[in-house]
Motif scaffolding. Structure first.
Motif, PDB file in Angstrom:
ATOM      1  N   TYR A 118       0.825  -1.201   0.000  1.00 53.37           N
ATOM      2  CA  TYR A 118       0.000   0.000   0.000  1.00 53.37           C
ATOM      3  C   TYR A 118       0.867   1.262   0.000  1.00 53.37           C
ATOM      4  N   ALA A 119       2.008   1.193   0.680  1.00 59.81           N
ATOM      5  CA  ALA A 119       2.899   2.366   0.673  1.00 59.81           C
ATOM      6  C   ALA A 119       3.267   2.710  -0.766  1.00 59.81           C
ATOM      7  N   THR A 120       3.563   1.684  -1.547  1.00 56.00           N
ATOM      8  CA  THR A 120       3.935   1.918  -2.948  1.00 56.00           C
ATOM      9  C   THR A 120       2.753   2.481  -3.721  1.00 56.00           C
ATOM     10  N   ALA A 129       3.452  12.247   1.461  1.00 54.14           N
ATOM     11  CA  ALA A 129       4.132  11.579   2.578  1.00 54.14           C
ATOM     12  C   ALA A 129       3.216  10.460   3.056  1.00 54.14           C
ATOM     13  N   ILE A 130       3.806   9.565   3.826  1.00 55.74           N
ATOM     14  CA  ILE A 130       3.023   8.440   4.350  1.00 55.74           C
ATOM     15  C   ILE A 130       3.151   8.397   5.858  1.00 55.74           C
ATOM     16  N   GLU A 131       1.996   8.247   6.509  1.00 56.44           N
ATOM     17  CA  GLU A 131       1.987   8.095   7.966  1.00 56.44           C
ATOM     18  C   GLU A 131       1.707   6.630   8.277  1.00 56.44           C
ATOM     19  N   LEU A 132       2.556   6.024   9.086  1.00 60.77           N
ATOM     20  CA  LEU A 132       2.354   4.621   9.457  1.00 60.77           C
ATOM     21  C   LEU A 132       1.631   4.583  10.797  1.00 60.77           C
ATOM     22  N   ASN A 133       0.388   4.130  10.729  1.00 62.91           N
ATOM     23  CA  ASN A 133      -0.437   4.036  11.936  1.00 62.91           C
ATOM     24  C   ASN A 133      -0.232   2.625  12.484  1.00 62.91           C
ATOM     25  N   ASN A 164      10.128   6.574  -1.886  1.00 61.87           N
ATOM     26  CA  ASN A 164      11.097   7.649  -1.662  1.00 61.87           C
ATOM     27  C   ASN A 164      10.426   8.969  -1.306  1.00 61.87           C
ATOM     28  N   ILE A 165       9.244   8.851  -0.645  1.00 61.19           N
ATOM     29  CA  ILE A 165       8.619  10.037  -0.054  1.00 61.19           C
ATOM     30  C   ILE A 165       8.792   9.936   1.469  1.00 61.19           C
ATOM     31  N   ALA A 190      13.161   7.397  10.331  1.00 64.50           N
ATOM     32  CA  ALA A 190      11.813   8.002  10.328  1.00 64.50           C
ATOM     33  C   ALA A 190      11.961   9.494  10.017  1.00 64.50           C
ATOM     34  N   ASP A 191      11.071  10.012   9.188  1.00 70.26           N
ATOM     35  CA  ASP A 191      11.138  11.434   8.837  1.00 70.26           C
ATOM     36  C   ASP A 191      10.290  12.286   9.775  1.00 70.26           C
ATOM     37  N   GLY A 192       9.346  11.638  10.458  1.00 67.45           N
ATOM     38  CA  GLY A 192       8.494  12.388  11.378  1.00 67.45           C
ATOM     39  C   GLY A 192       7.852  11.458  12.376  1.00 67.45           C
ATOM     40  N   PHE A 193       7.361  12.047  13.491  1.00 68.25           N
ATOM     41  CA  PHE A 193       6.639  11.270  14.497  1.00 68.25           C
ATOM     42  C   PHE A 193       5.337  11.979  14.817  1.00 68.25           C
TER      43      PHE A 193
END
Ligand SMILES: Cc1cc2nc3c(=O)[nH]c(=O)nc-3n(C[C@H](O)[C@H](O)[C@H](O)COP(=O)(O)O)c2cc1C
Length: 332
Positions: A118-120, A129-133, A164-165, A190-193
């Protein structure tokens, strides 16, 4: 006051982000949030179970249709479920085309293959960007904390390798040492939290003796775990931090920024009062900052973090003892 900030490497016009909820699940809702001033939006999570269900349904339809040419006509494209991955990927693409603010996709997977797939797809659909819940409640007592933490690192690793986002992790505060876990994930790329997610533990309905899981909306008192951990970590991470949970008024937004959040997310207040509530949050932040002479958000952000001397190292335990011992209990 200049409210510009950065989150996930994206330039935001202000720090307010509408977090994942039914409000961000339609183009009409997203437009209203953008009009009210949201600087970015997070779309509702796509759950791996939904991808599996839709794939199975498509396979069944294909099997049927291959047997009977005319069967294709019974299942036009539009007959697929309106909430499945097909619908959500389409929403990402439509949101990107319609909105000027960044669109963040959210994913809740189970297997490495599910997270990656799904990320792809979300990146291909145009998510910025993608947030991983990561919803991984270790209620099995045989599961130790090392395994839970490793699972978080593994999920981050497979998704980072697939896209690569920028990728953020929306975490629970329920680790034995949240700061150490977050620092490890930071080092792992990780790019963000998003600190923190809010889960819905069950209650019991005494009339039916059944578990009861109706979601309840948060209140402002729930900002404290976020204040503590953002304050402890701000200025020590490579990744940017979005505060989440308990924003009801501009006061909570200001407090989260003071301890060092780069951005602040809100859902419950928008569900309670409508998307236009965002205008009031922004106006309150502006008023407060200007009254205190802050020309930019950067000037106030993190002033009360531990790194900036916002609280002494021994305050945690010392304050606890004083709080308990100085509590004036009313006599019965
Ligand atoms: C009805 C509802 C639906 C939600 N759906 C999602 C979701 O799909 N993905 C997710 O990561 N969080 C979801 N959340 C959690 C919110 O994004 C947010 O993290 C949580 O409500 C805490 O923030 P708040 O105190 O501002 O409400 C949902 C919350 C509510 C109330």
């Amino acid at each position: 006051m200049d409210l510009r900030t950065r989150y996930l490497g994206l330039a935001l016009k202000n720090p307010l982000i509408a977090s994942a909820s039914p409000l961000t699940g339609s183009l009409a809702g997203l437009r209203r949030l953008e009009d009210a001033g949201a600087a970015a939006v997070v779309l509702p999570s796509l759950f791996e179970e939904q991808i599996a269900a839709e794939t199975a349904l498509r396979d069944r339809l294909d099997d049927l249709a291959s047997g009977f040419a005319e069967a294709r006509g019974f299942f036009p494209e539009g007959s697929l479920p309106e909430t499945g991955p097909h619908h959500q990927l389409e929403l990402i693409a439509r949101a990107r085309a319609a909105l000027d603010i960044p669109v963040i996709a959210s994913l809740n997977g189970v297997t490495d293959a599910g997270w990656t797939r799904y990320a792809t797809l979300a990146a291909q659909a145009g998510a910025q960007a993608i947030e991983l819940n990561v919803y991984f409640p270790p209620t099995d007592p045989r599961l130790d904390s090392k395994a839970v933490e490793q699972r978080h690192e593994d999920v981050l690793g497979v998704v980072k390798r697939a896209v690569n986002i920028p990728v953020s992790m929306k975490l629970s505060p329920g680790f034995s040492a949240p700061g150490a876990v977050i620092r490890r994930l930071d080092a792992a790329g990780a790019d963000g939290f998003v600190l923190f997610n809010r889960f819905y533990q069950p209650d019991i309905d005494l009339a039916t003796l059944r578990l009861w899981r109706q979601p309840t909306l948060s209140s402002a008192a729930e900002i404290r775990p976020g204040l503590l951990w953002i304050g402890a970590l701000a200025g020590t991470l490579r990744a940017e931090i979005a505060a989440s949970t308990g924003v009801e008024t501009a006061d909570e937004v200001i407090k989260y920024l003071l301890v060092g959040a780069d951005a602040v997310m809100t859902t419950a207040a928008l569900l309670r009062h409508g998307p236009d509530h965002l205008r009031g949050l922004l106006a309150g932040l502006q008023r407060w900052g200007e009254a205190r002479g802050f020309a930019t958000l950067a000037a106030l952000r993190g002033r009360m973090s531990r790194a900036a001397g916002g609280w002494p190292d021994d305050a945690d335990r010392g304050d606890y003892i004083a709080l308990l011992q100085n509590y004036a209990a009313p006599l019965p």
